[in-house]
Design a protein around this motif. Structure first.
Motif, PDB file in Angstrom:
ATOM      1  N   ASP A 199       0.806  -1.144  -0.135  1.00 11.93           N
ATOM      2  CA  ASP A 199      -0.074  -0.069  -0.077  1.00 11.93           C
ATOM      3  C   ASP A 199       0.839   1.372   0.111  1.00 11.93           C
ATOM      4  OD1 ASP A 199      -2.427   1.542  -0.129  1.00 11.93           O
ATOM      5  OD2 ASP A 199      -2.705   1.614   2.083  1.00 11.93           O
ATOM      6  N   LEU A 200       2.052   1.158  -0.716  1.00 12.70           N
ATOM      7  CA  LEU A 200       2.849   2.507  -0.901  1.00 12.70           C
ATOM      8  C   LEU A 200       3.047   2.948  -2.205  1.00 12.70           C
ATOM      9  CD1 LEU A 200       5.701   1.034   1.732  1.00 12.70           C
ATOM     10  CD2 LEU A 200       3.879   3.122   2.005  1.00 12.70           C
ATOM     11  N   THR A 201       3.649   1.865  -3.143  1.00 13.38           N
ATOM     12  CA  THR A 201       3.761   2.252  -4.575  1.00 13.38           C
ATOM     13  C   THR A 201       2.728   2.658  -5.261  1.00 13.38           C
ATOM     14  OG1 THR A 201       5.529   0.465  -4.586  1.00 13.38           O
ATOM     15  CG2 THR A 201       4.798   1.461  -6.639  1.00 13.38           C
ATOM     16  N   PRO A 202       2.769   3.943  -5.827  1.00 17.26           N
ATOM     17  CA  PRO A 202       1.697   4.492  -6.760  1.00 17.26           C
ATOM     18  C   PRO A 202       1.306   3.648  -7.758  1.00 17.26           C
ATOM     19  CG  PRO A 202       3.296   6.183  -6.252  1.00 17.26           C
ATOM     20  CD  PRO A 202       4.063   4.733  -5.673  1.00 17.26           C
ATOM     21  N   THR A 203       0.426   3.047  -7.824  1.00 17.03           N
ATOM     22  CA  THR A 203      -0.338   2.015  -8.784  1.00 17.03           C
ATOM     23  C   THR A 203      -1.745   2.472  -9.082  1.00 17.03           C
ATOM     24  OG1 THR A 203      -0.841   0.487  -6.824  1.00 17.03           O
ATOM     25  CG2 THR A 203       1.282   0.108  -8.214  1.00 17.03           C
ATOM     26  N   THR A 204      -2.457   2.194  -8.449  1.00 13.73           N
ATOM     27  CA  THR A 204      -4.163   2.487  -8.784  1.00 13.73           C
ATOM     28  C   THR A 204      -4.256   3.955  -8.694  1.00 13.73           C
ATOM     29  OG1 THR A 204      -4.527   0.541  -7.389  1.00 13.73           O
ATOM     30  CG2 THR A 204      -6.471   1.712  -8.199  1.00 13.73           C
ATOM     31  N   SER A 205      -3.648   4.756  -7.804  1.00 11.02           N
ATOM     32  CA  SER A 205      -3.836   6.165  -7.776  1.00 11.02           C
ATOM     33  C   SER A 205      -3.400   6.845  -9.012  1.00 11.02           C
ATOM     34  CB  SER A 205      -3.121   6.807  -6.802  1.00 11.02           C
ATOM     35  OG  SER A 205      -1.620   6.502  -6.692  1.00 11.02           O
ATOM     36  N   THR A 206      -2.307   6.225  -9.817  1.00 16.98           N
ATOM     37  CA  THR A 206      -1.666   6.895 -10.918  1.00 16.98           C
ATOM     38  C   THR A 206      -2.608   6.420 -12.111  1.00 16.98           C
ATOM     39  OG1 THR A 206       0.015   5.050 -11.271  1.00 16.98           O
ATOM     40  CG2 THR A 206       0.801   7.129 -10.334  1.00 16.98           C
ATOM     41  N   THR A 207      -3.358   5.132 -12.139  1.00 17.84           N
ATOM     42  CA  THR A 207      -4.079   4.908 -13.126  1.00 17.84           C
ATOM     43  C   THR A 207      -5.279   5.668 -13.223  1.00 17.84           C
ATOM     44  OG1 THR A 207      -3.627   2.385 -12.722  1.00 17.84           O
ATOM     45  CG2 THR A 207      -5.779   2.964 -13.882  1.00 17.84           C
ATOM     46  N   VAL A 208      -5.762   6.274 -11.866  1.00 14.87           N
ATOM     47  CA  VAL A 208      -6.886   6.987 -11.974  1.00 14.87           C
ATOM     48  C   VAL A 208      -6.614   8.533 -12.348  1.00 14.87           C
ATOM     49  CG1 VAL A 208      -8.761   7.969 -10.400  1.00 14.87           C
ATOM     50  CG2 VAL A 208      -8.023   5.507 -10.162  1.00 14.87           C
ATOM     51  N   MET A 209      -5.423   8.816 -11.909  1.00 14.81           N
ATOM     52  CA  MET A 209      -4.948  10.237 -12.242  1.00 14.81           C
ATOM     53  C   MET A 209      -4.837  10.273 -14.074  1.00 14.81           C
ATOM     54  SD  MET A 209      -1.781  10.764 -10.044  1.00 14.81           S
ATOM     55  CE  MET A 209      -1.660  10.754  -8.197  1.00 14.81           C
ATOM     56  N   SER A 210      -4.432   9.354 -14.413  1.00 18.77           N
ATOM     57  CA  SER A 210      -4.356   9.013 -16.035  1.00 18.77           C
ATOM     58  C   SER A 210      -5.692   9.198 -16.772  1.00 18.77           C
ATOM     59  CB  SER A 210      -3.563   7.870 -16.372  1.00 18.77           C
ATOM     60  OG  SER A 210      -3.336   7.826 -17.968  1.00 18.77           O
ATOM     61  N   VAL A 211      -6.594   8.566 -16.098  1.00 17.26           N
ATOM     62  CA  VAL A 211      -7.938   8.523 -16.546  1.00 17.26           C
ATOM     63  C   VAL A 211      -8.663   9.939 -16.438  1.00 17.26           C
ATOM     64  CG1 VAL A 211     -10.284   7.500 -16.255  1.00 17.26           C
ATOM     65  CG2 VAL A 211      -8.511   6.002 -16.232  1.00 17.26           C
ATOM     66  N   LEU A 212      -8.404  10.704 -15.406  1.00 21.21           N
ATOM     67  CA  LEU A 212      -8.947  11.938 -15.348  1.00 21.21           C
ATOM     68  C   LEU A 212      -8.247  12.870 -16.281  1.00 21.21           C
ATOM     69  CD1 LEU A 212      -9.034  12.248 -11.458  1.00 21.21           C
ATOM     70  CD2 LEU A 212     -10.908  12.819 -12.815  1.00 21.21           C
ATOM     71  N   GLY A 213      -7.026  12.554 -16.493  1.00 20.29           N
ATOM     72  CA  GLY A 213      -6.231  13.582 -17.667  1.00 20.29           C
ATOM     73  C   GLY A 213      -6.764  13.191 -18.864  1.00 20.29           C
ATOM     74  N   ASP A 214      -7.290  11.736 -19.164  1.00 22.72           N
ATOM     75  CA  ASP A 214      -7.876  11.572 -20.433  1.00 22.72           C
ATOM     76  C   ASP A 214      -9.231  12.017 -20.511  1.00 22.72           C
ATOM     77  OD1 ASP A 214      -5.739  10.053 -21.179  1.00 22.72           O
ATOM     78  OD2 ASP A 214      -6.755   8.009 -20.628  1.00 22.72           O
ATOM     79  N   LEU A 215     -10.045  12.396 -19.531  1.00 23.74           N
ATOM     80  CA  LEU A 215     -11.256  12.814 -19.565  1.00 23.74           C
ATOM     81  C   LEU A 215     -11.147  14.377 -19.865  1.00 23.74           C
ATOM     82  CD1 LEU A 215     -13.016  11.329 -16.450  1.00 23.74           C
ATOM     83  CD2 LEU A 215     -13.243  10.872 -18.895  1.00 23.74           C
ATOM     84  N   LEU A 216     -10.282  15.108 -19.364  1.00 27.61           N
ATOM     85  CA  LEU A 216      -9.990  16.330 -19.640  1.00 27.61           C
ATOM     86  C   LEU A 216      -9.712  16.610 -21.220  1.00 27.61           C
ATOM     87  CD1 LEU A 216      -8.151  17.766 -16.551  1.00 27.61           C
ATOM     88  CD2 LEU A 216     -10.517  17.936 -16.994  1.00 27.61           C
ATOM     89  N   VAL A 217      -8.714  15.934 -21.647  1.00 26.60           N
ATOM     90  CA  VAL A 217      -8.148  15.874 -22.930  1.00 26.60           C
ATOM     91  C   VAL A 217      -9.420  15.771 -24.124  1.00 26.60           C
ATOM     92  CG1 VAL A 217      -6.784  14.931 -24.773  1.00 26.60           C
ATOM     93  CG2 VAL A 217      -5.797  15.308 -22.509  1.00 26.60           C
TER      94      VAL A 217
END
Length: 201
Positions: A153-171
């Motif tokens: 529960d330390l390495t950014p994995t799921t959180s970065t996936t969701v960040m990328s999706v939010l970026g895609d939505l904005l684009v």
């Protein structure tokens, strides 16, 4: 330790569920409107910043915006403290990314940007809208604070996936708002398979 396909499927499902749990609310529409206003009406650009894994996501979002008709640059938050803040102009809009909302370099960047241009617009992508970053930015896009699939529960994995999706939505939503088409894409993407594909009738 033996591993199974069922375990892998379970990890995939957790990532998918995190995407489903992204809060889809007015903040996303507000972010799209703000991006449109600053970039396509006031002729500014998106200045995107993050550090570590969030910074890598930010760099990808910036290049994707560029290829789809919305000028963007990536600003490293540490380098911003050593002169690179000068890339910022008054009509720009800042998009900063931090899962915890506590990243010192990002919070300092917002402080420095506000000192340079007190009316600069800011959007953040972060875990929860009530963390320090969420309360500081003009518009906060929450990831829903997903639990990482990392066994520690330390390495950014799921959180970065969701960040990328939010970026895609904005684009994608901004592309639709400006009626961006294949001709525009072709002018910005000359080489490679995608460049060729954009020129096909």
């Amino acid at each position: 330790m033996s591993q199974s396909l069922e375990e892998i499927r379970s990890l995939v499902e957790k990532e998918v569920q995190a995407i489903h749990n992204i809060p889809v609310d007015e903040s996303i529409l507000n972010a799209i409107d703000a991006l449109y206003e600053q970039i396509h009406v006031k002729k500014g650009k998106i200045v995107i910043s993050g550090i570590g894994k969030a910074g890598q996501i930010g760099q990808n979002i910036a290049t994707t915006f560029c290829s789809t008709g919305s000028p963007a640059v990536f600003l490293h938050p540490s380098e911003a403290q050593h002169g690179d803040l000068g890339v910022l102009q008054p009509n720009d809009i800042l998009l900063v990314i931090s899962n915890s909302g506590k990243t010192e370099e990002i919070l300092k960047l917002l402080e420095l940007a506000d000192n340079l241009y007190p009316k600069i617009k800011t959007i953040c992508i972060t875990g929860h809208p009530e963390n320090e970053l969420g309360r500081t930015a003009n518009i906060c896009l929450s990831t829903g604070q997903p639990k990482e699939i990392c066994p520690l529960d330390l390495t950014p994995t799921t959180s970065t996936t969701v960040m990328s999706v939010l970026g895609d939505l904005l684009v994608v939503m901004l592309m639709k708002k400006i009626n961006f088409d294949k001709a525009g894409y072709a002018k910005r993407h000359h080489s490679g398979y995608l460049g060729q594909k954009s020129r096909m009738q």
